[in-house]
Write a protein that holds these residues in place. Structure first.
Motif, short mmCIF file in Angstrom:
data_model
loop_
_atom_site.label_atom_id
_atom_site.label_comp_id
_atom_site.label_asym_id
_atom_site.label_seq_id
_atom_site.Cartn_x
_atom_site.Cartn_y
_atom_site.Cartn_z
N THR A 1 0.85 -1.19 0.00
CA THR A 1 0.00 0.00 0.00
C THR A 1 0.89 1.24 0.00
N LEU A 2 0.65 2.13 -0.95
CA LEU A 2 1.51 3.30 -1.12
C LEU A 2 0.74 4.60 -0.92
N SER A 3 1.47 5.62 -0.49
CA SER A 3 0.93 6.98 -0.41
C SER A 3 2.04 7.94 -0.81
N GLU A 4 1.69 9.21 -0.94
CA GLU A 4 2.68 10.21 -1.31
C GLU A 4 3.82 10.27 -0.29
N TYR A 5 3.51 9.94 0.95
CA TYR A 5 4.52 10.02 2.00
C TYR A 5 5.70 9.08 1.72
N ASN A 6 5.43 7.95 1.03
CA ASN A 6 6.49 6.99 0.74
C ASN A 6 7.59 7.57 -0.14
N PHE A 7 7.32 8.67 -0.81
CA PHE A 7 8.28 9.25 -1.75
C PHE A 7 9.02 10.46 -1.18
N LYS A 8 8.75 10.80 0.07
CA LYS A 8 9.38 11.98 0.66
C LYS A 8 10.79 11.66 1.16
N ILE A 9 11.71 12.58 0.89
CA ILE A 9 13.09 12.44 1.32
C ILE A 9 13.40 13.50 2.37
N THR B 1 9.31 14.41 -10.77
CA THR B 1 9.46 15.75 -10.21
C THR B 1 8.54 16.01 -9.03
N ASN B 2 7.56 15.12 -8.82
CA ASN B 2 6.63 15.33 -7.70
C ASN B 2 6.06 14.00 -7.23
N ASP B 3 5.65 13.98 -5.97
CA ASP B 3 5.20 12.74 -5.34
C ASP B 3 3.89 12.23 -5.92
N LYS B 4 2.98 13.14 -6.29
CA LYS B 4 1.69 12.72 -6.82
C LYS B 4 1.84 11.93 -8.10
N ASP B 5 2.66 12.43 -9.00
CA ASP B 5 2.83 11.74 -10.28
C ASP B 5 3.60 10.43 -10.11
N MET B 6 4.54 10.40 -9.18
CA MET B 6 5.27 9.14 -8.95
C MET B 6 4.34 8.08 -8.37
N LEU B 7 3.49 8.47 -7.44
CA LEU B 7 2.51 7.55 -6.86
C LEU B 7 1.54 7.08 -7.93
N PHE B 8 1.08 8.00 -8.75
CA PHE B 8 0.13 7.67 -9.82
C PHE B 8 0.76 6.68 -10.81
N ALA B 9 2.01 6.93 -11.19
CA ALA B 9 2.70 6.05 -12.13
C ALA B 9 2.84 4.64 -11.56
#
Length: 589
Positions: free
Chosen positions: A380-388, A485-493
């Motif tokens: 299960t993924l969310s935008e938070y998973n992509f934050k550095i 470039t952004n967490d939303k698009d990475m999550l969506f992809a």
């Protein structure tokens, strides 16, 4: 060959009976003497039976044309073409290739022995010879999570298959040098069966090469320059000169080749997309380039025919001579390597760039049982998973992966946080996309067992200005890799790739700009190559929307950023990996 066929060959060779086919007055490329001469070539039952005065049931005038052996790609990963062997061979034949030495470690990292069996089955019943090297490193290293593990005992029985020629690229140098039991068992089994062992010597020093040769490892396709190639030749290695879609070493390595040592060099593609092969050719293009840069045509052709044949013990392939299988290419122009026709076992299979006499109903051969399997299992993924996270101390440095276009190697950059335009805000808690510095996020998500492993990093040089790209082709363990470039698009992809059961995708503003579905293990499609060309074209058009200045293949480049055996800095599902020092490191230090 049965006894009667042998008798027929002998009788035809002496002129007692007619040949099936005779090509008259043709200029023969002699790969043994690296010479050429005009004569007639007699063919019987798919074999060349003689050079001289012959009559055939069919006679062809070869005046002002050239005949050379069918080309042999000495090292490739068919999975990297994105199509199955039943489609790959069609484009290969058009480019004069009649045989390939394939390493199926891509699909084996996902599916294990099922992947090996799939590739063996899928290469049957096609007018093309696919030989295999057994994957030596599944997983590639202990620093990544693959979908399978192949031990020596899992591979041993495959050596009984006549299509299996040896052990594929050994890339785990520490396992060899430390004499780890499983690696030693794999090497010893290959030696016991009198098979060839391929190497993968990225970053090896001359002393380390000594270790590889002492372990009976015979080849390398990872040389970066002529000096390195010559050092390895001195130690008894064969050098496979690679020209793929990303890794291009032909220009740098050709200066190492001369008339005295050319028998120690072969030509290969390694990893090449099917559209790239159709547009730019395969090892035939490498021959053309070699000739243009001053190598004698006979020498260049030798490197793509008799050399790999001798290396991999294909004793009846790679020459226009009696006793050799009649796989050959007719050329209108030698210097330009302009192909007129291609013959497989004496049968015309390509005429003026068109496939003929080939079945067209094999595309889904052996694929049906795998097309519906889901090999993309994400947590299960969310935008938070992509934050550095970025420390408050702006004097810290960031470890950054920097791309080298058209190379598998990367550069390990250490950037001052205070120098990054997007990070000058002292209250900045997380890394921000920095378009001025061309810095974006990169992420690898374990996709085989939904373990929750997620490796994060920062990437420079991909040129993406907005959106994200992603793929389930991530060498060698083939987890899901993203850059954006952004967490939303990475999550969506990531979620879209999971829905597709694997593939390649370009997104912007949570919208799919282009994609290709790769339903077989997330690596290949069972569709015809002509069908996926439009998908690949759309992907390359879409990337120009989010990365207008890009001038290299971003998808294959991204795929190799997760390979933790190629220097300097890479990323796996377990984190950022320093290949030079063989250890994981933090993003910030």
């Amino acid at each position: 060959m049965n006894k009667q066929t042998l008798v027929n060959h002998i009788k035809a060779s002496s002129g007692s009976i007619k040949c099936d086919l005779v090509i008259k007055n043709i200029t023969i490329i002699d790969v043994f003497n690296k010479d050429r001469f005009v004569d007639n070539v007699g063919i019987k039952d798919g074999y060349i039976v003689g050079i001289g005065e012959y009559e055939g049931e069919k006679n062809i005038d070869g005046t002002n044309k050239y005949i050379c052996p069918g080309l042999i790609d000495s090292h490739c990963h068919i999975e990297s073409s994105l199509v199955t062997p039943a489609e790959y061979y069609k484009v290969a034949l058009i480019n004069g290739i009649t045989s390939v030495i394939a390493d199926p470690h891509e699909i084996s990292n996902v599916m294990g022995t099922d992947g090996l069996n799939f590739m063996l089955d899928a290469s049957e019943e096609i007018p093309f010879d696919v030989y295999f090297m057994l994957p030596s490193c599944v997983p590639g290293t202990s620093f990544e999570s693959s979908g399978a593990t192949l031990l020596a005992k899992d591979l041993k029985n495959f050596y009984k298959n006549h299509k299996v020629l040896g052990l594929a690229e050994v890339m785990d140098y520490p396992a060899v040098s430390n004499c780890e039991e499983n690696m030693i068992d794999k090497i010893y089994d290959a030696m016991t069966f009198n098979k060839v062992i391929d190497g993968h010597g990225a970053g090896l020093t001359p002393m380390m090469t000594n270790t590889y040769r002492s372990a009976n490892i015979l080849t390398d396709h990872e040389c970066n320059n002529a000096k390195e190639a010559l050092e390895k030749v001195r130690r008894g290695m064969y050098i496979l000169i690679r020209e793929g879609s990303v890794a291009k070493n032909l220009k740098e390595l050709l200066p190492a080749v001369n008339e005295n040592n050319s028998n120690r060099f072969c030509i290969c593609t390694d990893d090449k997309h099917i559209d790239d092969i159709e547009l730019n050719g395969s090892i035939n293009s490498s021959i053309t380039y070699a000739i243009k840069t001053g190598l004698r045509p006979e020498t260049a052709i030798q490197m793509a025919t008799i050399n790999p044949s001798n290396l991999y013990k294909l004793n009846n392939k790679g020459a226009i001579a009696p006793g050799y299988i009649a796989d050959f290419v007719l050329l209108d122009n030698l210097e330009e390597f302009k192909i007129s026709q291609v013959y497989k076992e004496g049968i015309l299979v390509v005429n003026d760039g068109e496939i003929i006499n080939c079945k067209d109903d094999l595309t889904n051969h052996s694929c049906i049982n795998h097309t519906c399997d889901n090999y993309v299992n994400l947590p299960t993924l969310s935008e938070y998973n992509f934050k550095i996270n970025i420390p408050n101390n702006k004097s810290n440095k960031l470890n950054v992966i920097s791309i080298i276009p058209n190379k598998l190697e990367s550069i390990h950059l250490k950037l001052n946080i205070s120098d990054i335009a997007s990070m000058k805000d002292t209250n900045c808690e997380f890394f921000k996309f920095s378009p001025i510095d061309d810095l974006i996020k990169i992420c690898v998500i374990e996709r085989h067992k939904a373990s929750g492993n997620i490796g994060l990093g920062i990437l420079k040089g991909l040129g993406i200005k907005e959106g994200a790209i992603g793929t389930t082709i991530a060498h060698d363990s083939h987890n899901l890799i993203l850059a954006g470039t952004n967490d939303k698009d990475m999550l969506f992809a990531a979620k879209e790739l999971e829905k597709m059961h694997g593939g390649i995708i370009v997104v912007k503003d949570e919208t799919v700009l282009a994609h290709i579905k790769l339903e077989i293990g997330g690596l290949m499609t069972s569709r015809k190559y002509t069908e996926i060309e439009s998908d690949l074209k759309n992907l390359h058009s879409a990337i120009k929307i989010i990365a207008p200045s890009i001038n290299f293949n971003p998808f294959l480049t991204l795929s190799f950023l997760s390979l933790p055996v190629i220097p300097e800095l890479k990323i796996t599902d377990k984190g950022l990996f320093d290949v030079v020092n063989f250890k994981f490191i933090d993003i910030c230090e």
